[in-house]
Design an enzyme around this catalytic site. Sequence first.
Site: not given
Length: 483
Positions: A99, A315
């Site tokens: 992440d 991301d």
Amino acid sequence: MRLFFCLISALASAVVVVAGTAATSLNHFPLHRTFPHFPTPHFHSLTARDRLRHSRLLRRLAGGIVNFSVKGSSDPFVGLYFTKVKLGNPEREFNVQIDTGSDILWVTCSPCDGCPQSSGLGIELNLFDATKSSSARVVPCSDPICAAIPTTRDQCLSQTDRCGYTFHYRDRSGTSGFYITDSMHFDILLGESTIANSSAPIVFGCSIYQYGDLTRATKALDGIFGFGQGEFSVISQLSSRGITPKVFSHCLKGGENGGGILVLGEILEPSIVYSPLIPSQPHYTLNLQSIALSGQLFSNPTVFPISNAGETIIDSGTTLAYLVEEVYDWIVSVITSAVSQSATPTISRGNQCYRVSTSIAEIFPEISFNFEGIAAMVVTPEEYLQFDSIEPALWCIGFQKAEDRTNILGDLVLKDKIIVYDLARQRIGWANYDCSSSVNVSVTSGKDVFINEGQLSVSSSSRKHFFQLLNIVIVLLIHLKLF
């Protein structure tokens, strides 16, 4: 004669320093894909997953995640790729979500209230038990570390309490726990072939309570591996002690089997272009200056209606790509016009799609996202179009409208590319790449380099510098001897 030996001593010392940079340490991080390539997941499942993520990821832009001071999310359902980390003594393996939108590494601990007992990803869930690790230490509220880590102040009612944290999310899920320090284990490659085991103490979270979507078994993992820029992300902890360079890289395979390469270090590739990070942002944010498509240009200064419309988050945990409404509408309009003679536009379950009877590569244009620093990220039709598995010959655009006025580029455009997050120089680089191939990693900094089980080739630059310096030494010795 004395001068001769002084010169020899100094040059020999220089040789030792340069030669020492050839030693590298490699950490094995195997990557796995959450969603299978076949059958292709429908847009509804992908956008639903991304929507949950963005409710957490973008909330920081609007005033902060509740009870957490820095960047992003600790939801294990986000992203397509996960890896293994080895923690404790004796060491145990934990499957954790990669992440880039959060900072802290946390794993589910024993006992845990409400935590999932099984996973639909075909993996066995593990619980970290601090009482069974000889090197584990609970971080108390009195520890200076507690004041520095992102934590909730009211968790510490006294100086003898555990340093705790609580995460609340807009999707009505959450987790709480406390911080501990323990060993992370990794493999070291000395030179280019000798492998040894090593470890380093790190601070990470121990989750003892979960509720909401975090408890669902469908895509349950053991925790989150946060790769943000915060002081207590693993990359920051290791680099601050000189164990790794302050840079990490990944290359995510977009094919049937997924997987890829994750490197705590810098992947080298001549075609990589770099764009500077926008300062003081909670996520990896670049300045999108224009978009080129079918000979037309969508430019930031003249067309973007608000000042931050060009801000774009990179991301790896987001599946698709999300663009502010004006950008999305313009791209759809230009693509529809460009393919009007060969494809029939249609709306399928709320998505812009096209019925195509020929190769999409022949009729659909490439899209170039042009970032600050003359750095273009080119997205091909094969990357931004998704085949609809329900209706034959129907291809849908993978871009979605952003709900929070922020562009987010996820795996739709990041897959099959080397992505380098250079925190030391505050920039992000990328290059198209076959992620099933080997990669070169820089070792010229003299720092250790950690990688996953993907193919890796150590850069020859250190050996080159060594032999160049050795040649200089030999030449100087000859001249000194003649003198």
